[in-house]
Design an enzyme around this catalytic site. Structure first.
Site, PDB file in Angstrom:
ATOM      1  N   LYS A 173       0.844  -1.190   0.000  1.00  0.00           N
ATOM      2  CA  LYS A 173       0.000   0.000   0.000  1.00  0.00           C
ATOM      3  C   LYS A 173       0.885   1.247   0.000  1.00  0.00           C
ATOM      4  CE  LYS A 173      -2.025  -1.393   3.737  1.00  0.00           C
ATOM      5  NZ  LYS A 173      -2.922  -1.654   4.891  1.00  0.00           N
ATOM      6  N   THR A 204      -9.214   9.429   8.151  1.00  0.00           N
ATOM      7  CA  THR A 204      -8.889   8.156   7.497  1.00  0.00           C
ATOM      8  C   THR A 204      -8.629   7.030   8.496  1.00  0.00           C
ATOM      9  OG1 THR A 204      -6.559   8.825   7.425  1.00  0.00           O
ATOM     10  CG2 THR A 204      -7.894   9.294   5.465  1.00  0.00           C
ATOM     11  N   GLY A 206      -8.799   3.763  10.348  1.00  0.00           N
ATOM     12  CA  GLY A 206      -9.377   2.460  10.016  1.00  0.00           C
ATOM     13  C   GLY A 206      -9.208   2.030   8.577  1.00  0.00           C
ATOM     14  N   THR A 207      -8.466   2.806   7.791  1.00  0.00           N
ATOM     15  CA  THR A 207      -8.328   2.495   6.363  1.00  0.00           C
ATOM     16  C   THR A 207      -7.762   1.100   6.122  1.00  0.00           C
ATOM     17  OG1 THR A 207      -7.859   4.837   6.012  1.00  0.00           O
ATOM     18  CG2 THR A 207      -7.434   3.366   4.175  1.00  0.00           C
ATOM     19  N   GLY A 208      -6.682   0.752   6.814  1.00  0.00           N
ATOM     20  CA  GLY A 208      -6.031  -0.539   6.585  1.00  0.00           C
ATOM     21  C   GLY A 208      -6.910  -1.713   6.974  1.00  0.00           C
ATOM     22  N   CYS A 209      -7.565  -1.608   8.130  1.00  0.00           N
ATOM     23  CA  CYS A 209      -8.478  -2.663   8.582  1.00  0.00           C
ATOM     24  C   CYS A 209      -9.607  -2.842   7.572  1.00  0.00           C
ATOM     25  CB  CYS A 209      -9.092  -2.306   9.931  1.00  0.00           C
ATOM     26  SG  CYS A 209      -7.914  -1.899  11.229  1.00  0.00           S
TER      27      CYS A 209
END
Length: 270
Positions: A173, A204, A206-209
């Protein structure tokens, strides 16, 4: 039967990341979400004020309870605070006949450490080898491999370094790079590049989860890895565009954006 997806992750008391984000994502994407809580955090828009990991026996019991009775079509991992938890979860995933999306969570959006330094080697040698897709961001790539990506040209090097630990696919990412947000998905043979305009929204959390859970949800529906990642990217781009202020710090992405009438990626008011 509705596809079933299991998240193995920490609880975010603020509701923007972790188990809470995972379950909201799964609901929005039409799968049945289930959870194994690995840690409890005291967390809000300003950061993580405390974290308490659960005993390995509690994590193993939750996992077996769900998988042995209900079954799963995909598993997603998030915060696994210690080497003991990493190794136990890797063993459980290795014995489950379902794709696994591994989000090697190292630090929170606010820079708070969520993984003990002693657990990094367990992630490399136990968890990554059982991953169908690993989804590290650039900070996590540096933690795991020592490769520091400062330009798009080094994404391939980063991907190769992570693939060397054994996941079938890796999604690097590149959101921390300047310019458009660019991610690289590869299994070492084929490459898929995903580009999205950088959105002017600081909320933003929580984007990865959310991305990892969206990938797992699409895999549970029977999509290929490239199809699942493409669909997940579209969902998370819309969620970032619709991210909203909450508390005094960084607010969450909006997991419900796609459920609104006439919603489309990048249409927060839809």
């Amino acid at each position: 039967m509705k596809p079933r997806v299991l998240t193995v992750a920490g609880s975010d008391s603020g509701g923007g990341a972790g188990i809470q984000a995972d379950l909201k994502t799964m609901l929005a994407l039409g799968v049945h979400g289930m959870s194994v809580v690995t840690a409890v955090t005291a967390q809000n828009s300003l950061g993580v004020q405390g974290a308490w990991e659960l005993p390995v026996e509690a994590v193993r019991a939750q996992y077996r309870s769900v998988v042995d009775d209900i079954g799963v079509q995909a598993v997603k991992t998030g915060m696994l605070a210690s080497a003991e938890l990493v190794e136990a979860v890797a063993e459980l995933i290795g014995s489950t006949d379902a794709p696994a999306v591994v989000d090697p969570v190292g630090v929170s959006k606010h820079g708070d450490p969520l993984l003990a330094a002693s657990a990094l080697d367990s992630v490399r040698t136990k968890l990554l080898p059982v991953a169908t897709v690993a989804t590290p961001n650039l900070d996590e790539v540096a933690q795991l491999t020592g490769v520091r990506v400062e330009s798009e040209g080094r994404l391939r090097e980063a991907a190769a370094a992570v693939l060397a630990y054994g996941p079938k696919w890796v999604l690097i990412k590149g959101g921390h790079l300047p310019g458009d947000a660019v991610d690289l998905l590869t299994d070492g043979a084929e490459e898929h590049w995903f580009r999205a305009p950088r959105l002017d929204n600081r909320h933003t959390h929580g984007t990865g989860c959310t991305l990892a859970s969206a990938i797992a949800s699409q895999l549970a529906k029977g999509q290929s890895v490239p199809q699942a990642v493409a669909a997940a990217k579209e969902y998370v781009t819309g969620a970032i565009a619709a991210g909203f202020a909450l508390g005094g710090g960084i607010g969450p992405v909006d997991h419900a954006w796609a459920l609104r009438p006439q919603a489309g990626p990048g249409s927060p008011s839809a």
